[in-house]
Design a protein around this motif. Structure first.
Motif, PDB file in Angstrom:
ATOM      1  N   TYR A  33       2.754   3.968   3.415  1.00 24.30           N
ATOM      2  CA  TYR A  33       2.956   3.880   1.975  1.00 24.30           C
ATOM      3  C   TYR A  33       3.442   2.478   1.626  1.00 24.30           C
ATOM      4  O   TYR A  33       4.195   1.870   2.371  1.00 24.30           O
ATOM      5  CB  TYR A  33       4.000   4.901   1.507  1.00 24.30           C
ATOM      6  N   PHE A  35       5.169   0.202  -1.632  1.00 26.67           N
ATOM      7  CA  PHE A  35       5.968   0.395  -2.839  1.00 26.67           C
ATOM      8  C   PHE A  35       6.244  -0.956  -3.496  1.00 26.67           C
ATOM      9  O   PHE A  35       6.312  -1.985  -2.834  1.00 26.67           O
ATOM     10  CB  PHE A  35       7.334   1.015  -2.500  1.00 26.67           C
ATOM     11  N   TYR A  37       9.301  -2.308  -6.217  1.00 25.43           N
ATOM     12  CA  TYR A  37      10.532  -2.015  -6.948  1.00 25.43           C
ATOM     13  C   TYR A  37      10.919  -3.232  -7.773  1.00 25.43           C
ATOM     14  O   TYR A  37      10.665  -4.371  -7.394  1.00 25.43           O
ATOM     15  CB  TYR A  37      11.680  -1.693  -5.984  1.00 25.43           C
ATOM     16  N   ARG A  50       4.055   3.673  -5.973  1.00 32.76           N
ATOM     17  CA  ARG A  50       3.845   4.030  -4.573  1.00 32.76           C
ATOM     18  C   ARG A  50       2.336   4.149  -4.356  1.00 32.76           C
ATOM     19  O   ARG A  50       1.630   4.717  -5.174  1.00 32.76           O
ATOM     20  CB  ARG A  50       4.511   5.359  -4.252  1.00 32.76           C
ATOM     21  N   PHE A  91      10.613  -6.394  -5.463  1.00 34.22           N
ATOM     22  CA  PHE A  91      10.519  -6.163  -4.024  1.00 34.22           C
ATOM     23  C   PHE A  91       9.296  -5.324  -3.692  1.00 34.22           C
ATOM     24  O   PHE A  91       9.000  -4.330  -4.364  1.00 34.22           O
ATOM     25  CB  PHE A  91      11.755  -5.414  -3.511  1.00 34.22           C
ATOM     26  N   SER A  95       6.401   1.748   4.252  1.00 31.66           N
ATOM     27  CA  SER A  95       6.893   2.790   5.143  1.00 31.66           C
ATOM     28  C   SER A  95       5.724   3.422   5.869  1.00 31.66           C
ATOM     29  O   SER A  95       4.736   3.771   5.244  1.00 31.66           O
ATOM     30  CB  SER A  95       7.643   3.865   4.374  1.00 31.66           C
ATOM     31  N   GLY A  96       5.864   3.548   7.167  1.00 30.95           N
ATOM     32  CA  GLY A  96       4.792   4.134   7.960  1.00 30.95           C
ATOM     33  C   GLY A  96       5.126   5.545   8.396  1.00 30.95           C
ATOM     34  O   GLY A  96       6.285   5.918   8.491  1.00 30.95           O
ATOM     35  N   LEU A  97       4.109   6.321   8.657  1.00 33.06           N
ATOM     36  CA  LEU A  97       4.282   7.652   9.227  1.00 33.06           C
ATOM     37  C   LEU A  97       4.079   7.552  10.722  1.00 33.06           C
ATOM     38  O   LEU A  97       2.953   7.458  11.193  1.00 33.06           O
ATOM     39  CB  LEU A  97       3.283   8.637   8.621  1.00 33.06           C
ATOM     40  N   GLY A 103      12.178   8.727  13.681  1.00 33.26           N
ATOM     41  CA  GLY A 103      13.093   7.877  12.936  1.00 33.26           C
ATOM     42  C   GLY A 103      12.382   6.851  12.081  1.00 33.26           C
ATOM     43  O   GLY A 103      12.840   6.506  11.010  1.00 33.26           O
ATOM     44  N   ASN A 105       9.628   6.943  10.310  1.00 32.44           N
ATOM     45  CA  ASN A 105       8.983   7.301   9.061  1.00 32.44           C
ATOM     46  C   ASN A 105       9.963   7.468   7.927  1.00 32.44           C
ATOM     47  O   ASN A 105       9.570   7.717   6.812  1.00 32.44           O
ATOM     48  CB  ASN A 105       8.108   8.542   9.222  1.00 32.44           C
ATOM     49  N   ARG A 106      11.217   7.314   8.205  1.00 30.41           N
ATOM     50  CA  ARG A 106      12.188   7.474   7.143  1.00 30.41           C
ATOM     51  C   ARG A 106      12.740   6.138   6.664  1.00 30.41           C
ATOM     52  O   ARG A 106      13.603   6.104   5.831  1.00 30.41           O
ATOM     53  CB  ARG A 106      13.323   8.375   7.600  1.00 30.41           C
ATOM     54  N   LYS A 107      12.226   5.071   7.205  1.00 28.49           N
ATOM     55  CA  LYS A 107      12.754   3.775   6.826  1.00 28.49           C
ATOM     56  C   LYS A 107      11.746   3.020   5.965  1.00 28.49           C
ATOM     57  O   LYS A 107      10.552   3.162   6.103  1.00 28.49           O
ATOM     58  CB  LYS A 107      13.079   2.938   8.068  1.00 28.49           C
ATOM     59  N   LEU A 108      12.265   2.218   5.098  1.00 25.28           N
ATOM     60  CA  LEU A 108      11.450   1.310   4.317  1.00 25.28           C
ATOM     61  C   LEU A 108      11.636  -0.104   4.858  1.00 25.28           C
ATOM     62  O   LEU A 108      12.756  -0.530   5.089  1.00 25.28           O
ATOM     63  CB  LEU A 108      11.850   1.350   2.849  1.00 25.28           C
ATOM     64  N   TRP A 110      11.352  -3.886   3.941  1.00 30.46           N
ATOM     65  CA  TRP A 110      11.372  -4.607   2.669  1.00 30.46           C
ATOM     66  C   TRP A 110      10.958  -6.055   2.827  1.00 30.46           C
ATOM     67  O   TRP A 110      11.285  -6.712   3.826  1.00 30.46           O
ATOM     68  CB  TRP A 110      12.792  -4.583   2.084  1.00 30.46           C
ATOM     69  N   GLY A 111      10.266  -6.544   1.821  1.00 31.79           N
ATOM     70  CA  GLY A 111      10.098  -7.978   1.701  1.00 31.79           C
ATOM     71  C   GLY A 111      11.391  -8.580   1.172  1.00 31.79           C
ATOM     72  O   GLY A 111      12.318  -7.857   0.789  1.00 31.79           O
TER      73      GLY A 111
END
Lengths: 120, 118
Positions: A33, A35, A37, A50, A91, A95-97, A103, A105-108, A110-111
């Motif tokens: 995914y 994103f 922001y 998203r 920003f 996020s990857g699956l 662990g 897949n729950r992190k983003l 960021w640039g």
């Protein structure tokens, strides 16, 4: 490795100009995914969009549009007819699956953000 | 319409103090995160939690600990505050499942806590 690069640190435009914020990402995941922001001077990050890696359709929302190109691993954001209220830090995130390592897949990822100043 | 709430907007603490930053979300999200944001460095992940009593280190966990005793609350603890921990701290929550019936949301952020350690 996963990485997001926003090469533009700061952009300054005059009101009513169009402006494009670049985002290039790296990932080996097949499903991910992306994103965008917005962080106005007040500090709170506001979700803009998203995009699923399987959906390469470009999207338009009012003056905002996003161009997702898997071939170049880019997810660029364009503001048409910019306004002073668009001044903020923007920003891009990824996020990857990762089905092997729950662990991840729950992190983003960021640039570093692009600071946009729209001057009257 | 409040979704993620951080206990303080501004905080000033003395070097060596133990500092607690609280974050509460009302969306029943499994995953919660603590970031710090510094000029030119973007958002850096300190710790995250994907379930009650579970935690994982992020990229910069040194000098911090966390607590997740209830699903809706994720606390960041500075064991002994130092001046290099002066920063903006952002809490976020989100849900993203793998497997069948994947559900995803965007991450929701709190308003941020600007911590100054003197």
């Amino acid at each position: 490795a996963q990485k997001v690069t926003q090469a533009q640190t700061e952009i300054s435009v005059v009101e009513k100009e169009d402006v494009t914020l670049d985002c290039v990402y790296e990932t080996r995941d097949t499903t991910y995914y992306l994103f965008w922001y917005k962080q106005p001077p007040s500090g709170e990050l506001v979700f803009l969009i998203r995009r699923n890696s399987f959906d390469e359709q470009n999207e338009i929302s009012g003056r905002y549009s996003w161009n997702f190109q898997k071939s170049t691993s880019s997810f660029n954001f364009t503001i048409t007819a910019s306004q002073v209220v668009d001044s903020a830090v923007y920003f891009c995130a990824l996020s990857g699956l990762d089905r092997l390592n729950a662990g991840n897949n729950r992190k983003l990822i960021w640039g570093l953000g692009t600071s946009l100043a729209v001057n009257p | 319409d409040v979704k993620v709430t951080q206990s303080s907007r501004y905080l000033v603490k003395r070097t060596g103090e133990k500092v607690f930053l609280e974050c509460v979300q009302d969306m029943d999200h499994e995953n919660m995160f603590w970031y710090r944001q510094d000029p030119g460095l973007g958002l850096r992940l300190i710790y995250f939690s994907y379930d009650v009593k579970m935690k994982e280190k992020g990229d910069i966990p040194e000098g911090y600990s966390v607590s997740r005793e209830k699903k809706e609350r994720f606390s960041l603890i500075l064991e002994s505050a130092s001046t290099n921990q002066t920063s903006m701290y952002l809490c976020a929550s989100w849900t993203l499942y793998t497997g069948q019936g994947a559900i995803d949301t965007e991450a929701f952020f709190g308003q941020g806590t600007r911590l100054t350690v003197v």
